[in-house]
Design a protein around this motif. Structure first.
Motif, short mmCIF file in Angstrom:
data_model
loop_
_atom_site.label_atom_id
_atom_site.label_comp_id
_atom_site.label_asym_id
_atom_site.label_seq_id
_atom_site.Cartn_x
_atom_site.Cartn_y
_atom_site.Cartn_z
N VAL A 11 4.68 4.23 21.00
CA VAL A 11 4.36 2.81 21.87
C VAL A 11 4.48 2.86 23.01
O VAL A 11 4.31 2.91 24.39
CB VAL A 11 4.58 2.09 20.56
N LYS A 12 6.43 2.81 22.92
CA LYS A 12 6.73 2.89 24.54
C LYS A 12 5.77 4.11 26.04
O LYS A 12 6.32 4.80 25.45
CB LYS A 12 7.97 2.54 24.43
N ASP A 13 5.46 3.62 26.46
CA ASP A 13 5.13 4.20 27.76
C ASP A 13 3.63 4.37 26.94
O ASP A 13 3.11 5.34 28.12
CB ASP A 13 6.31 5.20 28.20
N THR A 14 3.03 4.52 25.96
CA THR A 14 1.68 5.25 25.54
C THR A 14 1.15 3.96 25.10
O THR A 14 -0.08 3.96 26.07
CB THR A 14 2.48 5.79 24.04
N LEU A 15 1.36 2.89 24.56
CA LEU A 15 0.13 1.88 24.92
C LEU A 15 1.03 0.24 25.24
O LEU A 15 0.09 -0.37 25.93
CB LEU A 15 0.32 1.57 22.88
N ASN A 133 10.33 5.22 17.81
CA ASN A 133 11.45 5.29 17.40
C ASN A 133 11.67 3.96 17.98
O ASN A 133 11.69 3.49 19.36
CB ASN A 133 12.43 6.38 18.66
N PHE A 134 11.63 3.39 17.14
CA PHE A 134 11.79 1.42 17.14
C PHE A 134 12.34 0.96 16.27
O PHE A 134 12.48 1.60 15.05
CB PHE A 134 10.66 0.76 18.27
N ASP A 135 12.74 -0.28 16.72
CA ASP A 135 13.67 -1.37 15.54
C ASP A 135 12.56 -2.30 14.76
O ASP A 135 11.52 -1.97 15.33
CB ASP A 135 14.58 -1.59 16.40
N ASN A 136 13.02 -2.98 13.95
CA ASN A 136 11.82 -3.39 12.76
C ASN A 136 11.01 -4.41 14.43
O ASN A 136 10.92 -5.24 12.90
CB ASN A 136 12.08 -3.90 11.84
N ARG A 137 11.50 -5.10 15.32
CA ARG A 137 10.75 -6.37 15.73
C ARG A 137 9.39 -5.44 16.45
O ARG A 137 9.06 -6.12 16.45
CB ARG A 137 11.83 -6.12 17.39
N LEU A 138 9.23 -3.99 16.13
CA LEU A 138 7.97 -3.97 16.89
C LEU A 138 6.57 -4.61 16.12
O LEU A 138 6.04 -4.49 16.94
CB LEU A 138 7.52 -1.79 16.31
N GLU A 139 6.19 -4.84 15.24
CA GLU A 139 5.35 -5.32 14.27
C GLU A 139 5.19 -6.87 15.15
O GLU A 139 4.23 -6.88 14.85
CB GLU A 139 5.51 -5.61 12.50
N ASN A 140 6.51 -7.72 15.41
CA ASN A 140 6.01 -8.57 15.95
C ASN A 140 5.45 -8.61 17.64
O ASN A 140 4.59 -9.21 18.43
CB ASN A 140 7.30 -9.70 15.45
N VAL A 154 2.88 1.11 10.35
CA VAL A 154 3.46 0.19 11.62
C VAL A 154 4.90 1.82 11.03
O VAL A 154 5.53 1.00 9.96
CB VAL A 154 3.97 -1.00 11.94
N LEU A 155 5.07 2.76 11.68
CA LEU A 155 6.15 2.74 10.87
C LEU A 155 7.11 3.87 11.89
O LEU A 155 7.15 4.10 13.50
CB LEU A 155 5.43 4.85 10.23
N THR A 156 8.59 2.30 11.99
CA THR A 156 9.73 2.44 12.85
C THR A 156 10.47 3.56 12.44
O THR A 156 10.82 4.40 11.55
CB THR A 156 10.09 1.60 13.19
N SER A 157 11.83 4.37 13.52
CA SER A 157 12.28 5.10 13.05
C SER A 157 13.22 4.36 12.33
O SER A 157 14.29 4.88 10.92
CB SER A 157 12.96 5.66 14.22
N GLU A 158 13.98 3.07 12.40
CA GLU A 158 14.04 2.19 11.72
C GLU A 158 13.79 2.23 10.59
O GLU A 158 14.58 2.64 9.50
CB GLU A 158 14.52 1.04 11.98
N ASP A 159 12.05 1.67 9.87
CA ASP A 159 12.29 2.02 8.60
C ASP A 159 11.99 3.04 8.03
O ASP A 159 12.53 3.40 6.52
CB ASP A 159 11.08 1.82 8.90
N ALA A 160 12.28 4.19 8.82
CA ALA A 160 11.74 5.56 8.29
C ALA A 160 13.36 6.47 7.79
O ALA A 160 13.72 6.84 6.46
CB ALA A 160 11.16 6.41 9.31
N ILE A 187 -0.52 10.46 19.27
CA ILE A 187 -0.83 10.39 20.89
C ILE A 187 0.46 10.14 20.86
O ILE A 187 1.31 9.03 21.06
CB ILE A 187 -1.46 9.46 20.97
N GLY A 188 1.02 10.60 22.33
CA GLY A 188 2.48 10.06 22.51
C GLY A 188 2.66 10.36 24.56
O GLY A 188 2.23 11.50 24.48
N ASP A 189 3.95 10.10 24.95
CA ASP A 189 4.17 10.49 26.42
C ASP A 189 5.76 11.48 26.52
O ASP A 189 5.62 11.54 27.35
CB ASP A 189 4.48 9.05 26.80
#
Length: 238
Positions: A11-15, A133-140, A154-160, A187-189
């Motif tokens: 997500v970050k710096d990709t989307l 590699n995001f926390d659980n705010r990513l869904e929102n 949506v699979l975050t590192s916090e969830d996984a 796909i990522g940066d």
């Protein structure tokens, strides 16, 4: 043409990217409380605070009994302390406000080509998920930026419980997507966390590389995306 069924996305710096540097956002919050701190000072302090917290409690403190909210509040408060702000009441208030604000579209913007590329990938019948590699705010955050509906999961590192480049987060994504690795691409940066990590578990991957970025010698040109809208052409060519 690659026989792909699942696409996973960083997500970050990709989307999405931050609308302004962290120091600018923190300085604006401080000004709202009558506190003057230079954005550059706050930016440097944030890097120090974030780095120290990440080394002490990796992956938002998930294995240490911390919530990601507690983890981030400490980072924000420590950022201001390192920048010379000492009043506890104001520190707590600013940390709460910033934690909430970084969950909204106020601080995030969609990268050029992201909406069109995601829409075209769905039209082609690809299943899609997020691995970040995001926390659980990513869904929102994704919902606020009107991207969430593109993804089955949506699979975050916090969830996984694992952060990229740990291959276990990709293996969990493959289980969620119900496909073997050779039928999936990421796909990522980031060369290490995205490109190489996905390939290590047997997935395909593409590296988003902005103009002027250093080239990684191990990445064949047919795996490099100069922009997101090149993705489908590369998949078809592969």
């Amino acid at each position: 043409m690659l026989r792909l069924r699942l696409l996973t996305w960083d997500v970050k710096d990709t989307l999405l990217r931050l609308r302004q540097p962290v120091g600018e956002s923190y300085a604006a919050e401080a000004r709202a409380h009558g506190v003057r701190v230079q954005p550059e000072t706050l930016g440097q302090s944030f890097r120090e605070a974030y780095g120290a917290q990440s080394r002490r409690f990796p992956n938002y403190g998930r294995g240490w009994g911390l919530s990601s909210r507690q983890w981030w509040l400490h980072v924000v408060e420590q950022t201001f302390r390192l920048s010379g702000v000492r009043e506890d009441r104001v520190l707590t208030l600013m940390a709460e406000n910033l934690y909430r604000d970084f969950c909204s579209a106020r601080n995030w913007e969609v990268l050029p080509g992201a909406v069109e590329t995601l829409s075209r990938c769905r039209q082609r019948g690809f299943r899609m998920g997020v691995v970040s590699n995001f926390d659980n705010r990513l869904e929102n955050v994704l919902r606020q930026c009107n991207l969430r509906h593109h993804f089955e999961f949506v699979l975050t590192s916090e969830d996984a419980g694992f952060a990229k480049p740990d291959g276990r987060i990709f293996e969990k994504a493959l289980r969620l997507g119900g496909v073997p690795p050779e039928q999936a691409a990421h796909i990522g940066d980031d060369y290490t966390r995205d490109y190489r990590a996905a390939r290590t578990v047997g997935m395909h991957s593409f590296l988003l590389r902005a103009a002027g970025q250093d080239k990684e010698p191990e990445v064949p040109p047919e795996h490099v995306l100069p922009a997101l809208d090149h993705l489908l052409a590369l998949i078809e060519r592969g």
